[in-house]
Design a protein around this motif. Structure first.
Motif, PDB file in Angstrom:
ATOM      1  N   ILE A 202     -12.593  61.722 -10.857  1.00 23.74           N
ATOM      2  CA  ILE A 202     -12.711  63.285 -11.312  1.00 23.74           C
ATOM      3  C   ILE A 202     -14.209  63.591 -11.757  1.00 23.74           C
ATOM      4  CG2 ILE A 202     -11.849  64.832 -12.920  1.00 23.74           C
ATOM      5  CD1 ILE A 202      -9.379  63.548 -12.581  1.00 23.74           C
ATOM      6  N   GLY A 203     -14.701  62.567 -12.586  1.00 23.67           N
ATOM      7  CA  GLY A 203     -15.945  62.624 -13.239  1.00 23.67           C
ATOM      8  C   GLY A 203     -17.052  62.801 -12.168  1.00 23.67           C
ATOM      9  N   VAL A 204     -17.022  61.686 -11.265  1.00 23.32           N
ATOM     10  CA  VAL A 204     -17.994  61.630 -10.345  1.00 23.32           C
ATOM     11  C   VAL A 204     -18.132  62.828  -9.393  1.00 23.32           C
ATOM     12  CG1 VAL A 204     -18.964  60.477  -8.262  1.00 23.32           C
ATOM     13  CG2 VAL A 204     -18.493  59.089 -10.431  1.00 23.32           C
ATOM     14  N   GLY A 205     -17.178  63.246  -8.924  1.00 19.30           N
ATOM     15  CA  GLY A 205     -16.713  64.382  -7.978  1.00 19.30           C
ATOM     16  C   GLY A 205     -17.318  65.801  -8.679  1.00 19.30           C
ATOM     17  N   TRP A 206     -16.931  65.733  -9.937  1.00 18.20           N
ATOM     18  CA  TRP A 206     -17.500  67.184 -10.601  1.00 18.20           C
ATOM     19  C   TRP A 206     -18.757  67.262 -10.880  1.00 18.20           C
ATOM     20  CZ3 TRP A 206     -19.830  68.441 -15.269  1.00 18.20           C
ATOM     21  CH2 TRP A 206     -19.679  69.806 -15.731  1.00 18.20           C
ATOM     22  N   LEU A 207     -19.524  65.936 -11.072  1.00 20.12           N
ATOM     23  CA  LEU A 207     -21.110  65.987 -11.506  1.00 20.12           C
ATOM     24  C   LEU A 207     -21.756  66.335 -10.311  1.00 20.12           C
ATOM     25  CD1 LEU A 207     -21.154  62.716 -13.797  1.00 20.12           C
ATOM     26  CD2 LEU A 207     -21.588  65.483 -14.437  1.00 20.12           C
ATOM     27  N   VAL A 208     -21.180  65.360  -8.874  1.00 15.37           N
ATOM     28  CA  VAL A 208     -21.741  65.722  -7.719  1.00 15.37           C
ATOM     29  C   VAL A 208     -21.747  67.156  -7.101  1.00 15.37           C
ATOM     30  CG1 VAL A 208     -22.193  64.782  -5.324  1.00 15.37           C
ATOM     31  CG2 VAL A 208     -21.746  63.245  -7.204  1.00 15.37           C
ATOM     32  N   GLY A 209     -20.414  67.554  -7.323  1.00 20.62           N
ATOM     33  CA  GLY A 209     -20.184  69.013  -6.947  1.00 20.62           C
ATOM     34  C   GLY A 209     -21.148  70.050  -7.780  1.00 20.62           C
ATOM     35  N   LYS A 210     -21.304  69.908  -8.910  1.00 17.39           N
ATOM     36  CA  LYS A 210     -22.066  70.671  -9.753  1.00 17.39           C
ATOM     37  C   LYS A 210     -23.700  70.580  -9.360  1.00 17.39           C
ATOM     38  CE  LYS A 210     -19.415  72.762 -12.849  1.00 17.39           C
ATOM     39  NZ  LYS A 210     -19.363  74.597 -12.809  1.00 17.39           N
ATOM     40  N   ALA A 211     -23.900  69.327  -9.202  1.00 21.95           N
ATOM     41  CA  ALA A 211     -25.355  69.024  -8.528  1.00 21.95           C
ATOM     42  C   ALA A 211     -25.664  69.795  -7.326  1.00 21.95           C
ATOM     43  CB  ALA A 211     -25.906  67.819  -8.601  1.00 21.95           C
ATOM     44  N   LEU A 212     -24.816  69.651  -6.418  1.00 24.89           N
ATOM     45  CA  LEU A 212     -24.845  70.123  -5.110  1.00 24.89           C
ATOM     46  C   LEU A 212     -24.929  71.726  -5.022  1.00 24.89           C
ATOM     47  CD1 LEU A 212     -22.929  67.583  -2.789  1.00 24.89           C
ATOM     48  CD2 LEU A 212     -25.420  67.718  -3.089  1.00 24.89           C
ATOM     49  N   LEU A 235     -22.384  69.054   5.291  1.00 23.67           N
ATOM     50  CA  LEU A 235     -20.925  68.625   4.867  1.00 23.67           C
ATOM     51  C   LEU A 235     -20.929  67.159   4.534  1.00 23.67           C
ATOM     52  CD1 LEU A 235     -17.919  69.512   4.386  1.00 23.67           C
ATOM     53  CD2 LEU A 235     -17.615  68.669   6.553  1.00 23.67           C
ATOM     54  N   LEU A 236     -21.492  66.534   5.252  1.00 17.22           N
ATOM     55  CA  LEU A 236     -21.457  65.152   5.226  1.00 17.22           C
ATOM     56  C   LEU A 236     -22.258  64.485   3.833  1.00 17.22           C
ATOM     57  CD1 LEU A 236     -22.997  64.047   8.721  1.00 17.22           C
ATOM     58  CD2 LEU A 236     -20.738  63.901   7.712  1.00 17.22           C
ATOM     59  N   ALA A 237     -23.044  65.502   3.223  1.00 18.04           N
ATOM     60  CA  ALA A 237     -23.303  64.970   1.980  1.00 18.04           C
ATOM     61  C   ALA A 237     -22.374  65.246   0.799  1.00 18.04           C
ATOM     62  CB  ALA A 237     -24.624  65.813   1.336  1.00 18.04           C
ATOM     63  N   VAL A 238     -21.276  66.419   1.094  1.00 17.79           N
ATOM     64  CA  VAL A 238     -20.589  66.768   0.178  1.00 17.79           C
ATOM     65  C   VAL A 238     -19.246  65.738   0.334  1.00 17.79           C
ATOM     66  CG1 VAL A 238     -18.738  68.438  -0.311  1.00 17.79           C
ATOM     67  CG2 VAL A 238     -20.982  69.283   0.284  1.00 17.79           C
ATOM     68  N   PHE A 254     -11.573  59.124  -2.855  1.00 22.28           N
ATOM     69  CA  PHE A 254     -10.835  60.436  -2.079  1.00 22.28           C
ATOM     70  C   PHE A 254     -11.061  61.439  -3.048  1.00 22.28           C
ATOM     71  CE2 PHE A 254      -8.671  57.648   1.075  1.00 22.28           C
ATOM     72  CZ  PHE A 254      -9.668  57.576   2.012  1.00 22.28           C
ATOM     73  N   LEU A 255     -10.479  61.214  -4.323  1.00 22.34           N
ATOM     74  CA  LEU A 255     -10.241  62.051  -5.471  1.00 22.34           C
ATOM     75  C   LEU A 255     -11.814  62.646  -5.733  1.00 22.34           C
ATOM     76  CD1 LEU A 255      -8.614  63.515  -7.586  1.00 22.34           C
ATOM     77  CD2 LEU A 255      -8.976  61.563  -8.803  1.00 22.34           C
ATOM     78  N   ALA A 256     -12.909  61.673  -5.624  1.00 23.16           N
ATOM     79  CA  ALA A 256     -14.200  62.434  -5.941  1.00 23.16           C
ATOM     80  C   ALA A 256     -14.605  63.322  -4.826  1.00 23.16           C
ATOM     81  CB  ALA A 256     -15.181  61.339  -5.863  1.00 23.16           C
ATOM     82  N   VAL A 257     -14.419  63.310  -3.541  1.00 25.34           N
ATOM     83  CA  VAL A 257     -14.744  64.169  -2.377  1.00 25.34           C
ATOM     84  C   VAL A 257     -13.764  65.357  -2.476  1.00 25.34           C
ATOM     85  CG1 VAL A 257     -14.368  64.195  -0.079  1.00 25.34           C
ATOM     86  CG2 VAL A 257     -15.028  62.101  -1.034  1.00 25.34           C
ATOM     87  N   PHE A 258     -12.685  65.258  -2.902  1.00 22.87           N
ATOM     88  CA  PHE A 258     -11.976  66.669  -3.003  1.00 22.87           C
ATOM     89  C   PHE A 258     -12.577  67.328  -4.411  1.00 22.87           C
ATOM     90  CE2 PHE A 258      -8.512  69.243  -4.896  1.00 22.87           C
ATOM     91  CZ  PHE A 258      -8.123  69.950  -3.828  1.00 22.87           C
ATOM     92  N   VAL A 259     -12.721  66.855  -5.526  1.00 25.21           N
ATOM     93  CA  VAL A 259     -13.329  67.505  -6.537  1.00 25.21           C
ATOM     94  C   VAL A 259     -14.545  68.201  -6.270  1.00 25.21           C
ATOM     95  CG1 VAL A 259     -13.750  67.337  -9.045  1.00 25.21           C
ATOM     96  CG2 VAL A 259     -11.876  66.175  -8.178  1.00 25.21           C
ATOM     97  N   CYS A 260     -15.301  67.296  -5.607  1.00 24.97           N
ATOM     98  CA  CYS A 260     -16.868  67.713  -5.350  1.00 24.97           C
ATOM     99  C   CYS A 260     -16.623  69.087  -4.165  1.00 24.97           C
ATOM    100  CB  CYS A 260     -17.661  66.574  -4.659  1.00 24.97           C
ATOM    101  SG  CYS A 260     -19.468  66.895  -3.999  1.00 24.97           S
ATOM    102  N   ALA A 261     -15.903  68.970  -3.406  1.00 23.40           N
ATOM    103  CA  ALA A 261     -15.892  69.864  -2.228  1.00 23.40           C
ATOM    104  C   ALA A 261     -15.124  71.071  -3.116  1.00 23.40           C
ATOM    105  CB  ALA A 261     -14.828  69.608  -1.212  1.00 23.40           C
ATOM    106  N   TYR A 262     -14.204  70.954  -3.978  1.00 23.88           N
ATOM    107  CA  TYR A 262     -13.677  72.138  -4.606  1.00 23.88           C
ATOM    108  C   TYR A 262     -14.924  72.815  -5.605  1.00 23.88           C
ATOM    109  CZ  TYR A 262     -10.647  75.153  -7.367  1.00 23.88           C
ATOM    110  OH  TYR A 262     -10.062  76.154  -7.993  1.00 23.88           O
ATOM    111  N   VAL A 263     -15.461  72.087  -6.263  1.00 26.64           N
ATOM    112  CA  VAL A 263     -16.593  72.566  -7.118  1.00 26.64           C
ATOM    113  C   VAL A 263     -17.626  73.150  -6.231  1.00 26.64           C
ATOM    114  CG1 VAL A 263     -18.613  71.978  -8.502  1.00 26.64           C
ATOM    115  CG2 VAL A 263     -16.059  70.975  -9.093  1.00 26.64           C
ATOM    116  N   VAL A 264     -18.198  72.741  -5.237  1.00 27.49           N
ATOM    117  CA  VAL A 264     -19.165  73.339  -4.251  1.00 27.49           C
ATOM    118  C   VAL A 264     -18.672  74.624  -3.859  1.00 27.49           C
ATOM    119  CG1 VAL A 264     -20.114  73.041  -2.222  1.00 27.49           C
ATOM    120  CG2 VAL A 264     -20.400  71.249  -3.603  1.00 27.49           C
ATOM    121  N   ARG A 265     -17.263  74.723  -3.380  1.00 27.30           N
ATOM    122  CA  ARG A 265     -16.576  75.887  -3.153  1.00 27.30           C
ATOM    123  C   ARG A 265     -16.686  77.164  -4.153  1.00 27.30           C
ATOM    124  NH1 ARG A 265     -14.985  80.169  -1.898  1.00 27.30           N
ATOM    125  NH2 ARG A 265     -13.229  80.693  -0.683  1.00 27.30           N
ATOM    126  N   GLY A 266     -16.892  76.651  -5.289  1.00 24.68           N
ATOM    127  CA  GLY A 266     -17.189  77.699  -6.459  1.00 24.68           C
ATOM    128  C   GLY A 266     -15.945  78.345  -6.991  1.00 24.68           C
TER     129      GLY A 266
END
Length: 410
Positions: A202-212, A235-238, A254-266
């Motif tokens: 969750i943490g990695v996904g959120w941080l990477v998502g916010k940065a992206l 998308l490959l970066a996401v 997989f959890l980090a990927v979903f969280v990241c994509a959701y955060v990027v979605r905004g």
């Protein structure tokens, strides 16, 4: 090599043509591709043969990539703000249906298949999650289709569930691997493989998502503000960046990927670039589906199901037609989904590429005894899901949405 290239080109063409030709029909592209692959048994013996059992590393790599891309796509599709009430149906499926499904399938495997405890738990874990790759027919189509998004309880729930439960099944798979290799689980294992891996993912996904998200939409330099361009391959970066970082840190990729994509979605923020990323991801998904399901069909035609026993067929039928619908329906009682919508959500627990990934991953990390029965029952479950869900997904969803039964209770 020339034959391989020709086949690859033909599959790419089919991947582009089939969804359009079959749109609105009962037949689905996954079903047609699987049948096409299985038809190799009609060819002269030895001309085309494929066996995934000795190629675990390759199977794991290809299926893992397919799931990563699909999970990222699921995160980008969702436009309902996350919360206890709005995501209530999803939390019920993840918190109740998933663990109970693991337990139920494990006991079924012990009772019907005569396999070791670790192998039974592996089957329970691998067959519990809804597959994000094959569930596209019942998911939110894309960020630009608002009418099928936040107000569609069926599509939103299945999209969120498919995006998250592949990650949440991993601790159960790791438990099976640990049991097979060491025979016991300890407190340290729970802290590292469950508590830390969840928090880290969750943490990695959120941080990477916010940065992206900041880079894509708010970078000061226009050349870095990728949302003003049409580079869908970003998308490959996401998908790959959070997965790799989370796995390195011991988290659930997989959890980090979903969280990241959701955060990027905004959180329901609308932007054309979401469509660009989604469309590129959807194209990749189609290619993976074409390649992997055709390959599975070829493997079936080459004898992957040889020796299939009645007990294994019964096991597959119970997993698809009883375990998921029953436990999914029980979990959704009294929730936001109306009765018909709840029945559809419970029924469309598709099994597919993610199951193959977990099976290949586990068999590559521990000895589970005879592997042929595991491959047979997993393949049988996937084939049944492809046929049954592939024939019913489109008509059922159209009927629900035409009657307005997809809208949540207010």
């Amino acid at each position: 090599m020339e034959l391989v290239l020709a086949v690859a080109g033909g599959l790419a063409l089919l991947a582009a043509v089939l969804p359009r030709v079959l749109h609105g029909r009962a037949l689905s592209a996954p079903l047609v591709l699987t049948l096409l692959g299985a038809s190799v048994f009609l060819l002269p013996e030895g001309l085309v043969r494929l066996d995934p059992r000795p190629e675990l590393d390759l199977v794991q790599l290809l299926t893992e990539l397919a799931v990563i891309v699909s999970v990222a796509g699921a995160g980008l599709k969702l436009n309902r703000p996350i919360g206890w009430r709005g995501w209530g149906s999803t939390w019920r499926l993840l918190g109740i249906t998933l663990p109970l499904s693991v337990a139920a399938v494990t006991f079924l495997a012990l009772g019907l298949l005569d396999v070791p405890v670790a192998a039974a738990l592996l089957l329970g874990a691998a067959l519990a999650p809804t597959d994000p790759v094959l569930a596209s027919e019942v998911q939110v189509p894309g960020p630009d289709e608002e009418e099928l998004g936040s107000d569609n309880e069926v599509r939103t729930t299945l999209t969120a569930e498919a995006g998250l439960n592949d990650a949440l099944a991993m601790p159960f798979v790791l438990a099976a691997v640990t049991l097979a290799a060491h025979g016991e689980l300890g407190v340290r294992w729970v802290l590292t493989e469950v508590v830390w891996s969840l928090a880290c993912g969750i943490g990695v996904g959120w941080l990477v998502g916010k940065a992206l998200h900041r880079l894509f939409f708010r970078a000061r330099s226009r050349s870095l503000r990728l949302a003003e361009h049409t580079d869908g391959f970003v998308l490959l970066a996401v998908a790959l960046l959070p997965f790799g970082l989370a796995e390195i840190a011991g988290g659930l990729g997989f959890l980090a990927v979903f969280v990241c994509a959701y955060v990027v979605r905004g959180n329901a923020e609308s932007h054309d670039y979401h469509d660009v990323l989604h469309d590129f991801g959807e194209q990749l998904e189609v290619l993976f589906v074409a390649a992997l399901l055709t390959a599975l069909g070829v493997a079936v035609g080459s004898g992957l199901l040889a020796g299939l026993r009645p007990a294994e067929v019964l096991f597959a039928v119970l997993v698809v037609l009883v375990v998921r619908p029953l436990l999914g329906g029980l979990a959704l009682l009294g929730g936001a989904a109306r009765p018909r919508a709840a029945a559809a959500i419970a029924f469309f627990g598709m099994r597919g590429i993610g199951t193959l990934f977990y099976l290949a991953f586990a068999l590559g990390h521990a000895d589970f005894g005879p592997v042929d029965p595991l491959w047979r029952v997993v393949t049988c479950v996937i084939l049944l899901s492809v046929v049954l869900h592939g024939l019913t997904a489109g008509p059922v969803m159209r009927r629900l949405e035409r009657r307005g039964a997809h809208q949540p209770r207010r």
